[in-house]
Design an enzyme around this catalytic site. Structure first.
Site, short mmCIF file in Angstrom:
data_model
loop_
_atom_site.label_atom_id
_atom_site.label_comp_id
_atom_site.label_asym_id
_atom_site.label_seq_id
_atom_site.Cartn_x
_atom_site.Cartn_y
_atom_site.Cartn_z
N LYS A 243 -49.12 74.27 -31.65
CA LYS A 243 -47.69 74.05 -31.48
C LYS A 243 -47.02 75.42 -31.56
O LYS A 243 -46.86 75.99 -32.63
CB LYS A 243 -47.11 73.12 -32.54
CG LYS A 243 -45.65 72.87 -32.26
CD LYS A 243 -44.97 71.97 -33.25
CE LYS A 243 -43.52 71.73 -32.84
NZ LYS A 243 -42.86 72.85 -32.19
N ARG A 248 -38.87 76.31 -25.67
CA ARG A 248 -39.37 75.35 -24.67
C ARG A 248 -38.65 75.62 -23.35
O ARG A 248 -37.43 75.78 -23.34
CB ARG A 248 -39.05 73.94 -25.17
CG ARG A 248 -39.48 72.82 -24.24
CD ARG A 248 -40.91 72.43 -24.51
NE ARG A 248 -41.35 71.37 -23.61
CZ ARG A 248 -41.27 70.08 -23.89
NH1 ARG A 248 -40.75 69.67 -25.03
NH2 ARG A 248 -41.72 69.17 -23.04
N ARG A 263 -34.75 74.16 -22.78
CA ARG A 263 -34.56 72.75 -23.09
C ARG A 263 -33.08 72.42 -23.25
O ARG A 263 -32.66 71.30 -23.03
CB ARG A 263 -35.30 72.41 -24.37
CG ARG A 263 -35.06 71.02 -24.80
CD ARG A 263 -36.21 70.46 -25.54
NE ARG A 263 -35.87 70.11 -26.90
CZ ARG A 263 -34.88 69.30 -27.23
NH1 ARG A 263 -34.09 68.79 -26.30
NH2 ARG A 263 -34.66 69.01 -28.47
N GLU A 291 -43.83 77.11 -22.96
CA GLU A 291 -43.12 77.75 -24.06
C GLU A 291 -42.97 79.24 -23.75
O GLU A 291 -43.95 79.91 -23.41
CB GLU A 291 -43.95 77.57 -25.34
CG GLU A 291 -43.20 77.80 -26.61
CD GLU A 291 -42.65 76.50 -27.22
OE1 GLU A 291 -42.82 75.41 -26.61
OE2 GLU A 291 -42.05 76.60 -28.29
N LYS A 412 -46.27 65.98 -32.75
CA LYS A 412 -46.38 67.32 -33.32
C LYS A 412 -46.85 67.15 -34.76
O LYS A 412 -46.28 66.38 -35.53
CB LYS A 412 -45.07 68.10 -33.24
CG LYS A 412 -43.82 67.34 -33.56
CD LYS A 412 -42.60 68.21 -33.28
CE LYS A 412 -41.32 67.40 -33.47
NZ LYS A 412 -40.13 68.14 -33.09
#
Lengths: 545, 340
Positions: A243, A248, A263, A291, A412
């Site tokens: 992660k 993002r 995002r 990312e 996540k």
């Protein structure tokens, strides 16, 4: 404007989602197209680019309110919202339903779009004096509801408990379109106006904006201590990745052009030229989800490094060299112009790997973790902090790419946060629904006999605990600095945070990432709190590792 | 301030008048208690002897228990207690709520208790009393707190109830059981005759109001009702009932709350009510300032809520104002928000 004020009021005076959708749909059906477009834009979280800064509104309020500045400040702290404070202190008393002078009547008939396009937006090009005179005149002549709304429009952010998804639901209801189609059309560039509204509700998919990204699929949290074995079943049904702790983003490559969207649907193509350049090698009709990360020869850099790039519109060659950024992709949403979102993840993933096989460095693929079973993955996760990642992402092999936060396919699984036991030093009232309640706390750690502030934190406590603490704070104030109260330094709290870094801007020389209160440690006294040395020791395990 | 010269000062038992040998609204049991009104934070059981306004005696007895010695006194009637002369004057807060006037060797103090200046069909209107020292409440002492006329608020409540009725849903309106609930029922009675349902805590108090001659909408107890559907009905309940199992019967209900705190949007959103109605039994900011003027008092002592803001403002206007607690001890009181 009056119709929009009525809609705002209807949304603000119910906590029921279906009532909100019904009110929105009714408004959108009746509103002229341009007004409907602005309503959608604003309620979905869009803003007018600053007509007046909040600080300007506050200055003007201090100057024009019939009360001393300190009293206005105390009132603003109790109200917890600048726009509302102005409406309460400045506007004509509770709205006279009819009457008012001619100008007021003209205001009432002016639609939302006209108010914004003819009154608010032109104000941006005026001198400060003109803006002050115009705005304070509105304050005095508008009723409280519209005064509040106009202030909100100027400073951005209506915050009326309506999400983007909820607006999409209402638009879907009005247009008869599928909700996912509406959500997709609401993504990306949006210039409110009659044409935008017609395009939003038009049947079919003609004239789609080529820059438009897809709605992001969001993962749900799995508790740090939870075992995925119980919840997710067979490890072989899941792909595991790190992660990443970055931004993002979706990269859209169409018609020989590139758009990079965050995002938050901010277009940031120009801020990451290395990524944009690399994207030029991609075939048309490609959309990547991934990312943005600061990444040098040693691999991913601390988030603090990426922060140096985030706000910069123009990047110097030096900064480009010091903090290179790359997009690490983990999903392929469109290939050769075909929407792949309903393909299983395994298929999309293979296509992604093939596509980026020979891509420049600024475009990479987020690697999969090979660990064969859950216990092995848990061991890998323990390594997260040293790798400067937040934990693991677990994605179902056969899952489509869904819209929004849908539980079940993407999880996540973050590392347990770092913690410190800290002492409460200051408190100040929150804003919005926490107005008038002391909910924003400053905490310190021990340094010899002194206490050094180390972090500010807001939430994490239950409403009951907040109320009890509020009472305690009021009764144990030692000093007041405007709305801030210094309190007896005796209460210890456990603070959790995601990371810790050196900072020259903080008295303690340390900055915590996402600090929040876990619980009150009634079993500990201030002498049991952690020390500055304890906090510094955490540096070693984190970003300095 | 010289504590020996003070006619009334705060102690751990509450406000104490040494020359008269009594406490006002004591927070612990004492020998002799003068009570401004029957709210639980002012009228506490356990004291030997109580004196309150005659209009509020029935409420006080109910609050303090049947065996409490509660004596009523007429408005403006003078009574010698110890070394002082005492009289009670309407405060306009709830039925029988009083200010206490104390005269000692030509010096006059008035302790306001809770009060408001807005008209209220359920109690005697506030009567300004000239004094040398005015001890005032300050619950809503910020200029944002300005009340709309209660009649307009009642019309809003009725409109809300009607709209919910048209949508086939119950309306649950939260009001403090003593005072606010009866005021709402009295205000609504000017606009409609429809019956209203009330929580069990409100029914007996409303009965005492009716016995005192206050005209209100007819009410029925929720708990005595057999029927199961509540669609379209208006239910009045104390705020403590929110979120309890008692509420479950009102399926699909919309909720409202009547309070001065509802003037601020964040307060309403935090508590999760659908609607906030701005209706308070306390003085608003203009009411506080007007009252200080009307008493003609050269010295003002403030207590409760935003005493800090009121004191600082009055001082800047040239008055001798102090926070009641700091005037004597140099410390701040616990400023927990009292019922609004």
């Amino acid at each position: 404007m009056r119709a929009f004020a009525a809609l705002y009021d209807a949304l603000d005076t119910t906590t029921s989602t279906s009532a909100k959708v019904a009110a929105l749909a009714a408004h959108l059906r009746d509103a002229p197209a341009a007004d409907a477009a602005w309503a959608v834009h604003l309620l979905a979280g869009g803003r007018l680019s600053r007509v007046a800064a909040p600080s300007e509104l506050r200055d003007w309020l201090y100057r024009h309110a019939p009360w001393p500045e300190w009293l206005v400040e105390e009132t603003a702290a109790a109200v917890g919202d600048t726009a509302e404070t102005i409406a309460l202190l400045m506007s004509a008393q509770p709205s006279a339903p009819d009457g008012g002078d001619d100008e007021d009547a003209a205001d009432a008939s002016l639609g939302l779009a006209a108010w914004i396009e003819q009154r608010l937006l032109p104000l941006r090009d005026c001198t400060r004096e003109t803006r002050e005179a115009t705005v304070t005149h509105w304050w005095r002549s508008l009723d409280a509801e519209r005064c509040f709304l106009v202030n909100k429009l100027m400073t951005g952010g209506l915050r009326v408990g309506v999400s983007r998804a909820l607006v999409a639901r209402a638009v879907a209801e009005v247009s008869g379109l599928d909700r996912a189609v509406v959500q997709h059309r609401m993504m990306g560039r949006w210039t409110p106006g009659a044409a935008a509204w017609h395009a939003l509700v038009a049947p079919g998919d003609a004239d789609a904006d080529r820059s438009r990204p897809y709605p992001f699929f969001l993962a749900s949290p799995l508790a740090a201590e939870e075992s995925p074995a119980d919840r997710l079943g067979d490890r072989r049904d899941w792909l595991a990745e790190w992660k990443w702790d970055g931004i993002r983003a979706q990269l859209v490559r169409r018609d020989g052009r590139t758009w990079l969207w965050t995002r938050g649907e901010e277009l940031v193509t120009d801020r990451y030229p290395e990524v944009a350049d690399a994207a030029a090698t991609l075939p048309d009709g490609t959309v990547l989800d991934g990312e943005l990360l600061a990444w040098d020869a040693d691999g991913v850099m601390a988030f603090a490094s990426l922060q140096r790039r985030i706000g910069r519109r123009r990047v110097s060659a030096r900064l480009l060299a010091e903090v290179p950024v790359r997009l690490l992709a983990y999903d392929l949403l469109e290939r050769h112009g075909t929407d792949l979102r309903n393909e299983p993840l395994a298929v999309r993933r293979r296509a992604l790997e093939t596509l980026l096989d020979a891509a420049p460095d600024a475009l990479g693929v987020s690697p999969l973790l090979a660990a064969p079973d859950w216990p092995a993955l848990a061991v890998a996760r323990d390594d997260a902090r040293a790798r400067r990642v937040e934990g693991l992402m677990l994605k179902r092999v056969g899952s489509p790419y869904r819209v929004g936060r849908v539980r079940g396919d993407w999880w996540k699984w973050k590392l347990a946060p770092l913690t410190l036991d800290v002492v409460m030093l200051y408190a100040q009232p929150g804003r919005g629904r926490r107005a008038n309640l002391y909910t924003d706390y400053t905490f310190g750690v021990r340094d010899g006999t002194a206490l050094v502030p180390i972090a500010k934190a807001y939430s994490g406590l239950s409403n009951d605990e907040i109320t009890r603490l509020d009472r305690w704070i009021r009764a144990h104030t030692t000093e007041r600095f405007g709305p801030v109260r210094a309190v007896d330094a005796v209460q210890v709290f456990e603070l959790a945070f995601e990371g810790i870094a050196r900072s020259s801007r903080h008295k303690s020389g340390l900055a915590l990432r996402f600090p929040r209160v876990v619980r009150r440690r009634e079993d500990l006294g201030p002498d049991d709190a952690d020390t500055l040395a304890d906090a510094r020791a955490l540096l070693a395990g984190a970003d300095e590792g | 301030m010289d504590a020996r010269a003070a006619l009334v000062r705060p102690t751990e038992h509450g406000l104490w008048c040494e020359a008269g040998g009594f406490h006002i609204d004591p927070c612990r049991p004492v020998d002799r208690a003068l009570i401004t009104h029957a709210h639980a934070d002012h009228a506490r059981p356990g004291s030997r002897h109580y004196l309150g306004a005659a209009d509020g005696r029935a409420l006080l007895r109910r609050r303090l228990g049947g065996d409490a010695r509660v004596e009523g006194i007429g408005w403006g009637e003078h009574r010698r207690i110890g070394d002082v002369s005492v009289s009670f004057h309407p405060a306009g807060h709830v039925l029988g709520s009083a200010q206490v006037r104390i005269e000692h060797r030509g010096e006059v103090w008035v302790v306001s208790g809770d009060y408001k200046r807005d008209p209220d069909p359920t109690c005697r209107a506030f009567e300004p009393v000239r004094c040398d020292t005015f001890v005032t409440e300050a619950t809503f002492a910020l200029p944002a707190y300005v009340w709309p006329p209660a009649r307009d608020v009642a019309a809003d409540i009725l409109g809300w109830w009607r709209a919910n009725r048209d949508a086939g849903r119950p309306s649950v309106l939260f009001c403090y059981a003593l005072g606010k609930a009866q005021r709402v029922l009295a205000e609504l009675a000017r606009l409609t005759d429809d019956a209203v349902y009330a929580h069990g805590a409100i029914v007996p108090l409303a009965r005492l109001y009716r016995q005192a001659g206050v005209a209100m909408l007819p009410i029925e107890s929720v708990d005595l009702r057999r029927r199961r559907a509540w669609d379209g009905e208006l239910v009045i309940a104390p705020p403590g009932a929110a979120g309890t199992p008692w509420m479950r019967r009102f399926r699909g209900a919309l909720t409202g709350f009547c309070s001065g705190w509802m003037r601020v949007r964040g307060n309403r959103r935090r508590r999760g009510y659908d609607r906030g109605f701005v209706l308070s039994d306390h003085a608003d900011w203009p009411g506080l300032l007007a009252t200080v003027r009307d008493t003609g008092a050269p010295r003002v002592l403030a207590m409760h809520g935003r005493d800090d803001a009121l004191v600082r403002y009055l001082r800047e206007q040239g008055l001798d104002a102090q926070s009641l607690a700091t005037a004597f001890t140099g410390e701040r009181p616990d400023a927990t928000a009292p019922p609004g």
